[in-house]
Scaffold this active site. Structure first.
Site, PDB file in Angstrom:
ATOM      1  N   HIS A  81       7.238 -10.383  13.989  1.00 43.62           N
ATOM      2  CA  HIS A  81       7.595  -8.971  13.782  1.00 43.62           C
ATOM      3  C   HIS A  81       6.333  -8.127  13.906  1.00 43.62           C
ATOM      4  O   HIS A  81       5.635  -7.869  12.940  1.00 43.62           O
ATOM      5  CB  HIS A  81       8.230  -8.814  12.396  1.00 43.62           C
ATOM      6  CG  HIS A  81       8.792  -7.455  12.112  1.00 43.62           C
ATOM      7  ND1 HIS A  81       9.883  -7.257  11.294  1.00 43.62           N
ATOM      8  CD2 HIS A  81       8.419  -6.212  12.517  1.00 43.62           C
ATOM      9  CE1 HIS A  81      10.150  -5.966  11.202  1.00 43.62           C
ATOM     10  NE2 HIS A  81       9.267  -5.310  11.936  1.00 43.62           N
TER      11      HIS A  81
ATOM     12  N   ASP B  31       3.987  -6.155  11.245  1.00 43.44           N
ATOM     13  CA  ASP B  31       4.736  -4.941  11.594  1.00 43.44           C
ATOM     14  C   ASP B  31       3.907  -3.979  12.444  1.00 43.44           C
ATOM     15  O   ASP B  31       3.985  -4.007  13.665  1.00 43.44           O
ATOM     16  CB  ASP B  31       5.241  -4.265  10.314  1.00 43.44           C
ATOM     17  CG  ASP B  31       6.462  -3.382  10.530  1.00 43.44           C
ATOM     18  OD1 ASP B  31       6.894  -3.241  11.684  1.00 43.44           O
ATOM     19  OD2 ASP B  31       6.985  -2.832   9.558  1.00 43.44           O
ATOM     20  N   ASP B  32       3.145  -3.088  11.816  1.00 41.39           N
ATOM     21  CA  ASP B  32       2.284  -2.117  12.506  1.00 41.39           C
ATOM     22  C   ASP B  32       0.932  -2.120  11.790  1.00 41.39           C
ATOM     23  O   ASP B  32       0.637  -1.217  10.991  1.00 41.39           O
ATOM     24  CB  ASP B  32       2.911  -0.726  12.461  1.00 41.39           C
ATOM     25  CG  ASP B  32       4.303  -0.688  13.055  1.00 41.39           C
ATOM     26  OD1 ASP B  32       4.417  -0.533  14.276  1.00 41.39           O
ATOM     27  OD2 ASP B  32       5.278  -0.828  12.284  1.00 41.39           O
TER      28      ASP B  32
ATOM     29  N   GLU C  39      15.905  -2.634   5.333  1.00 43.37           N
ATOM     30  CA  GLU C  39      14.570  -2.202   4.899  1.00 43.37           C
ATOM     31  C   GLU C  39      14.769  -0.978   4.001  1.00 43.37           C
ATOM     32  O   GLU C  39      14.632  -1.044   2.789  1.00 43.37           O
ATOM     33  CB  GLU C  39      13.690  -1.867   6.097  1.00 43.37           C
ATOM     34  CG  GLU C  39      12.300  -1.372   5.727  1.00 43.37           C
ATOM     35  CD  GLU C  39      11.510  -0.857   6.923  1.00 43.37           C
ATOM     36  OE1 GLU C  39      10.293  -0.678   6.754  1.00 43.37           O
ATOM     37  OE2 GLU C  39      12.097  -0.608   8.005  1.00 43.37           O
TER      38      GLU C  39
END
Length: 338
Positions: free
Chosen positions: A17, A278-279, A200
């Site tokens: 992810h 994620d980021d 989420e």
């Protein structure tokens, strides 16, 4: 550094992810802005980092999409992707499955093939030069229409050899998975693996929809599954993996404190949970950072870290032989450390 932190830093890892556009470091943001004559509303990289103070998912997305504007050429996408792969090498990531958001670029006049070619060229070089294996997943932006997603799927069909899966990301609340049922049916028929961000900020009902209507192979995030006992039992029974992102959850206010993160409870209930970044520049860390921070907060032990890694190998979209190779590599590494 503690013994556990050293263990976490060195263990072979798998990431499932990661948004490639979300791996854009502030320094590269400025380099690409200069290269492409893009004016930024920030004076320097430090000022950009100060802006990474998000109250929720939408606050983050606003600045995330703003950063995309510096990505214009095939070389830009190559540089972005290869920089992430070098982070993978530093974190001992063996295999990564990367999301990209073509609609965030084609809507600006950047050709689909420019985006794809830059990313895939870097992924190929990452395999040859860094020894990092990878798969690519194309995501639809859920705040846009299903009609737009259908057009994007059509653009992707000539490149099925380069794209293993289809995903669903961006603003979750108000955009349930059911909004994209038709396009996911078509994507499944074309042979793509399927994933979707759900649970989420959105409710457990979104996870049910992702499973029953989109028929996804994995759930991205999925934190709120624990609010529904029947859903939790189903995820355990069916072995559906959850790609959890601890530092992202903290930064976006999904959890107020990592000590209250549900990951350990997920493990104890038998959910196939994995840890991901994620980021990472936006949320404060790549794979090693996420694992170390969540391990410290939840008093995880080495066996938990190994379980998370095994889960990620099993949940990856690699073929069975490749999974066995990674599993053997992990087991051999564990033998070398006693």
């Amino acid at each position: 550094m503690t013994d556990l932190n050293i263990f976490i830093a060195k263990i072979p890892k798998v990431e499932l992810h990661i948004h490639i556009e979300g791996s854009l470091e502030p320094e590269m943001l400025f380099d690409l802005a200069k290269r492409n004559a893009v004016t930024l509303p920030f004076a320097n990289a430090a000022e950009v980092r100060q802006a990474y103070n998000f109250g929720n998912l939408q606050d983050f997305l606003d600045i995330y999409y703003q950063g995309m504007h510096v990505l214009q050429t095939e070389q830009d996408f190559y540089d972005l992707t290869f920089a992430y792969l070098k982070k993978c090498q530093a974190d001992n990531v063996m295999h990564t499955e990367i999301f990209f958001d073509p609609q965030g670029h084609t809507s600006r006049g950047v050709g689909f093939e420019i985006v794809l070619n830059g990313i895939t060229h870097a992924l190929n070089d990452g395999k040859k030069k860094l020894g990092i294996n990878s798969n690519l997943i194309m995501c639809f932006l859920r705040h846009l229409s299903e009609e737009d997603a259908l057009k994007t799927l059509e653009q992707a069909l000539p490149y099925k050899d380069k794209i293993i899966g289809i995903g669903l990301d961006s603003s979750e609340v108000g955009h349930p998975p059911s909004k994209f049922e038709r396009v996911f049916v078509l994507a499944r028929a074309e042979g793509f693996k399927l994933v979707a961000h759900a649970g989420e900020e959105g409710p457990p009902a979104y996870i049910w929809e992702a499973l029953d209507l989109l028929k996804v192979d994995r759930i991205d995030h999925g934190n709120r599954a624990l609010e529904d006992k029947k859903l939790t039992a189903r995820l355990v029974k069916e072995g559906v993996a959850l790609t959890v992102c601890p530092l992202s959850n903290l930064k976006l206010g999904v959890v107020k404190d990592l000590h209250h993160h549900p990951l350990r409870t997920m493990l104890e209930k038998g959910l196939k949970v994995t840890v991901n970044s994620d980021d990472p520049p936006y949320f404060g860390g790549y794979m090693t950072d996420n694992l170390q921070r969540i391990a410290e907060a939840l008093n995880l032990e080495k066996q938990h870290i190994v379980t998370l890694t095994r889960n990620a190998i099993e949940a990856s979209f690699l073929d069975q032989n490749s999974k066995q190779v990674l599993s053997k590599h992990l087991e051999n590494w564990m033998l070398t450390i006693g």
